[in-house]
Design a protein around this motif. Structure first.
Motif, PDB file in Angstrom:
ATOM      1  N   TYR A 126      -2.675  -6.223   4.960  1.00 53.53           N
ATOM      2  CA  TYR A 126      -1.452  -6.817   4.432  1.00 53.53           C
ATOM      3  C   TYR A 126      -1.763  -8.054   3.609  1.00 53.53           C
ATOM      4  O   TYR A 126      -1.173  -8.280   2.545  1.00 53.53           O
ATOM      5  CB  TYR A 126      -0.515  -7.205   5.585  1.00 53.53           C
ATOM      6  CG  TYR A 126       0.159  -6.029   6.240  1.00 53.53           C
ATOM      7  CD1 TYR A 126       0.713  -5.021   5.470  1.00 53.53           C
ATOM      8  CD2 TYR A 126       0.263  -5.939   7.612  1.00 53.53           C
ATOM      9  CE1 TYR A 126       1.330  -3.944   6.065  1.00 53.53           C
ATOM     10  CE2 TYR A 126       0.880  -4.867   8.209  1.00 53.53           C
ATOM     11  CZ  TYR A 126       1.415  -3.874   7.432  1.00 53.53           C
ATOM     12  OH  TYR A 126       2.027  -2.821   8.022  1.00 53.53           O
ATOM     13  N   SER A 130      -0.755  -7.219  -0.079  1.00 57.18           N
ATOM     14  CA  SER A 130       0.673  -7.394  -0.309  1.00 57.18           C
ATOM     15  C   SER A 130       0.997  -7.987  -1.687  1.00 57.18           C
ATOM     16  O   SER A 130       2.011  -7.579  -2.274  1.00 57.18           O
ATOM     17  CB  SER A 130       1.286  -8.245   0.797  1.00 57.18           C
ATOM     18  OG  SER A 130       0.877  -9.570   0.689  1.00 57.18           O
ATOM     19  N   THR A 134       3.291  -5.126  -3.423  1.00 61.49           N
ATOM     20  CA  THR A 134       4.738  -5.340  -3.396  1.00 61.49           C
ATOM     21  C   THR A 134       5.199  -6.347  -4.428  1.00 61.49           C
ATOM     22  O   THR A 134       6.372  -6.350  -4.786  1.00 61.49           O
ATOM     23  CB  THR A 134       5.171  -5.853  -2.012  1.00 61.49           C
ATOM     24  OG1 THR A 134       4.562  -7.128  -1.810  1.00 61.49           O
ATOM     25  CG2 THR A 134       4.743  -4.921  -0.923  1.00 61.49           C
ATOM     26  N   VAL A 139       3.805 -13.329   2.442  1.00 63.90           N
ATOM     27  CA  VAL A 139       3.353 -12.141   3.179  1.00 63.90           C
ATOM     28  C   VAL A 139       4.414 -11.700   4.180  1.00 63.90           C
ATOM     29  O   VAL A 139       4.673 -10.500   4.340  1.00 63.90           O
ATOM     30  CB  VAL A 139       2.016 -12.440   3.876  1.00 63.90           C
ATOM     31  CG1 VAL A 139       1.537 -11.233   4.633  1.00 63.90           C
ATOM     32  CG2 VAL A 139       0.985 -12.857   2.868  1.00 63.90           C
ATOM     33  N   SER A 142       7.117  -9.886   2.429  1.00 63.54           N
ATOM     34  CA  SER A 142       6.726  -8.564   1.958  1.00 63.54           C
ATOM     35  C   SER A 142       6.692  -7.562   3.105  1.00 63.54           C
ATOM     36  O   SER A 142       7.087  -6.409   2.937  1.00 63.54           O
ATOM     37  CB  SER A 142       5.361  -8.639   1.282  1.00 63.54           C
ATOM     38  OG  SER A 142       4.360  -8.800   2.244  1.00 63.54           O
ATOM     39  N   ILE A 143       6.252  -8.008   4.309  1.00 66.76           N
ATOM     40  CA  ILE A 143       6.218  -7.073   5.444  1.00 66.76           C
ATOM     41  C   ILE A 143       7.640  -6.711   5.860  1.00 66.76           C
ATOM     42  O   ILE A 143       7.966  -5.542   6.084  1.00 66.76           O
ATOM     43  CB  ILE A 143       5.430  -7.687   6.609  1.00 66.76           C
ATOM     44  CG1 ILE A 143       3.955  -7.731   6.251  1.00 66.76           C
ATOM     45  CG2 ILE A 143       5.645  -6.895   7.883  1.00 66.76           C
ATOM     46  CD1 ILE A 143       3.109  -8.415   7.264  1.00 66.76           C
ATOM     47  N   TYR A 147       7.174  -3.343   3.479  1.00 72.98           N
ATOM     48  CA  TYR A 147       6.434  -2.418   4.351  1.00 72.98           C
ATOM     49  C   TYR A 147       7.323  -1.871   5.459  1.00 72.98           C
ATOM     50  O   TYR A 147       7.222  -0.723   5.853  1.00 72.98           O
ATOM     51  CB  TYR A 147       5.227  -3.129   4.963  1.00 72.98           C
ATOM     52  CG  TYR A 147       4.142  -3.437   3.972  1.00 72.98           C
ATOM     53  CD1 TYR A 147       3.422  -2.419   3.376  1.00 72.98           C
ATOM     54  CD2 TYR A 147       3.839  -4.738   3.647  1.00 72.98           C
ATOM     55  CE1 TYR A 147       2.433  -2.698   2.469  1.00 72.98           C
ATOM     56  CE2 TYR A 147       2.853  -5.026   2.742  1.00 72.98           C
ATOM     57  CZ  TYR A 147       2.145  -3.998   2.142  1.00 72.98           C
ATOM     58  OH  TYR A 147       1.179  -4.276   1.251  1.00 72.98           O
TER      59      TYR A 147
END
Lengths: 185, 97
Positions: A126, A130, A134, A139, A142-143, A147
């Motif tokens: 990640y 990321s 993305t 981060v 983005s998760i 994700y």
């Protein structure tokens, strides 16, 4: 160095707020203590660079939960009932459970240890992937948003359903009442 | 240097406001103290934005906190004035009077 000092001061203020919330007997003041606690916790999340968690903490802790607690205080009165029972057994249970939980953490890697298994499994993927995959600079964002986008969408559906259910329970009765008055008038 | 002094001053002010919020004899002391604490937290986040070197993001967060803190303050003031947040039973419509 400066950020660490700010963190330590904020943690000390958090501890003072929590102890005050337990010791105060005026529930109105306790609700405000909880609001202050959430505000300080949200500031700490900002310092930890977890902006989404800080937004959630600020919106839920400072905004909604304060309003809900104050609404409850409006219904039940603002003074705590003095407790007459001695609570030695619950205290013993809490201390035993806490000791067991602390004993359970002794095997675990240290907090923030970069060689811990949890930081070696998918986290490097990640962290390295990321920004290019993305296009989101943070981060955590983005998760949560990319994700785990479907997971977040499902959570939103659950929350929306709960909100609609609460509105169906509360709002319909309130709508009918002025309508009846209008017909009788 | 200036940012460090500002941060220290803000943290000291937050601690003083917290003491007033805990000790405050009347409700209004507590409302004022928690409001001041919220303002100081927002200012601290804005100053930290310049310390970290990302002021745009942190000032956005600070603005959002001001808006959310306002909701809590309005709710607290309404409860302290009317005793509740407006139950349907106790509501007095302007048309009824």
């Amino acid at each position: 160095m400066l950020i660490e000092t700010v963190n330590i001061v904020l943690l000390a203020l958090l501890a003072v707020t929590a102890i005050a919330a337990v010791r105060l007997h005026d529930l109105f003041a306790v609700a405000m203590m909880f609001s202050i606690y959430s505000l300080l916790a949200a500031a700490m999340f900002v310092l930890l660079d977890a902006v989404d968690v800080a937004f959630t903490e600020a919106a839920v802790g400072v905004g909604i939960s304060t309003v809900l607690m104050l609404g409850t205080i409006g219904l039940v009165g603002r003074h705590e009932q003095p407790s007459t029972r001695r609570s030695l057994l619950p205290l013993a249970v809490v201390i035993a459970t806490g000791a067991a939980l602390i004993y359970g953490t002794l095997d675990m890697p240290f907090f923030g240890d970069p060689t811990a298994p949890v930081h070696q499994h998918v986290a490097p993927f990640y962290i390295t992937g990321s920004p290019s995959q993305t296009g989101v600079p943070n981060v955590v964002t983005s998760i949560l948003a990319s994700y785990r986008g479907y997971d977040t969408l499902g959570e939103l559906a659950v929350i929306f359903t709960a909100g609609v259910g609460v509105l169906a329970l509360l709002g319909l009765r309130r709508r009918k009442r002025p309508g009846k008055e209008e017909t009788t008038k | 240097m200036t940012l460090t002094i500002t941060l220290i001053a803000l943290l000291v002010t937050m601690a003083l406001a917290l003491i007033r919020a805990i000790k405050g004899p009347t409700v209004y002391d507590r409302i004022l103290a928690s409001n001041a604490l919220g303002t100081k937290t927002v200012l601290m986040i804005a100053v930290l934005g310049f310390v970290v070197g990302d002021p745009e993001l942190y000032i956005d967060i600070a603005l959002m906190y001001v808006l959310i803190g306002f909701i809590g303050t309005v709710a607290v003031l309404k409860v302290s004035e009317f005793g509740n947040l407006g139950q349907p039973q106790s509501r007095t419509d302007p048309e009824d009077t």
